[in-house]
Design a protein around this motif. Structure first.
Motif: not given
Length: 136
Positions: A40, A42, A77, A92, A94
């Protein structure tokens, strides 16, 4: 996994010198566990969080923060969402799809040398424990 409730803006911190229109993609070593190739890419909705990631990224180049837009679906995430913190307070995310650079951000807060060393120490100790495992 929690629903993604953030619409941005989004940021990515790195030491790479990039241009508007460039794409960031998955398939590169983790900044925090270089032996792990990431599935991924991020990004984060906190510019100072992206700045911290840029400062912690390996290499001697200047840390940079870029404004980015996901080109496809993305998720919270899981390395921080609900595993380490309830919900997604770090904002966060991804994606397996590329991020496109929409600009460079210059007004992010730099860490002090002492704060950076604290983060490096925390990351080093996390690598040896359960919290250092990356959900890839």
């Amino acid at each position: 996994m929690s629903d993604v409730l953030d619409s941005g803006p989004f940021f990515h911190g790195t030491k790479a010198d990039l241009q508007v229109g460039d794409h960031l993609t998955a398939g590169f070593p983790s900044n925090f566990r270089p032996e792990v190739v990431m599935n991924h890419i991020y990004f984060i909705a906190l510019r100072d969080g992206a700045g911290l990631a840029a400062e912690l990224a390996p290499g001697d180049a200047a840390p940079r923060v870029y404004a980015v837009e996901p080109t496809g679906p993305f998720e919270n995430d899981p390395n921080v969402t609900d595993k380490k913190y309830p919900g997604n307070p770090t904002r966060s995310y991804r994606s397996t799809e590329p991020l496109v650079i929409t600009g460079e951000v210059h007004d992010w807060t730099r860490q002090t040398p002492e704060a950076l060393q604290m983060w490096r120490d925390r990351l080093a100790s996390a690598r040896t424990g359960e919290r250092g495992e990356i959900i890839n």
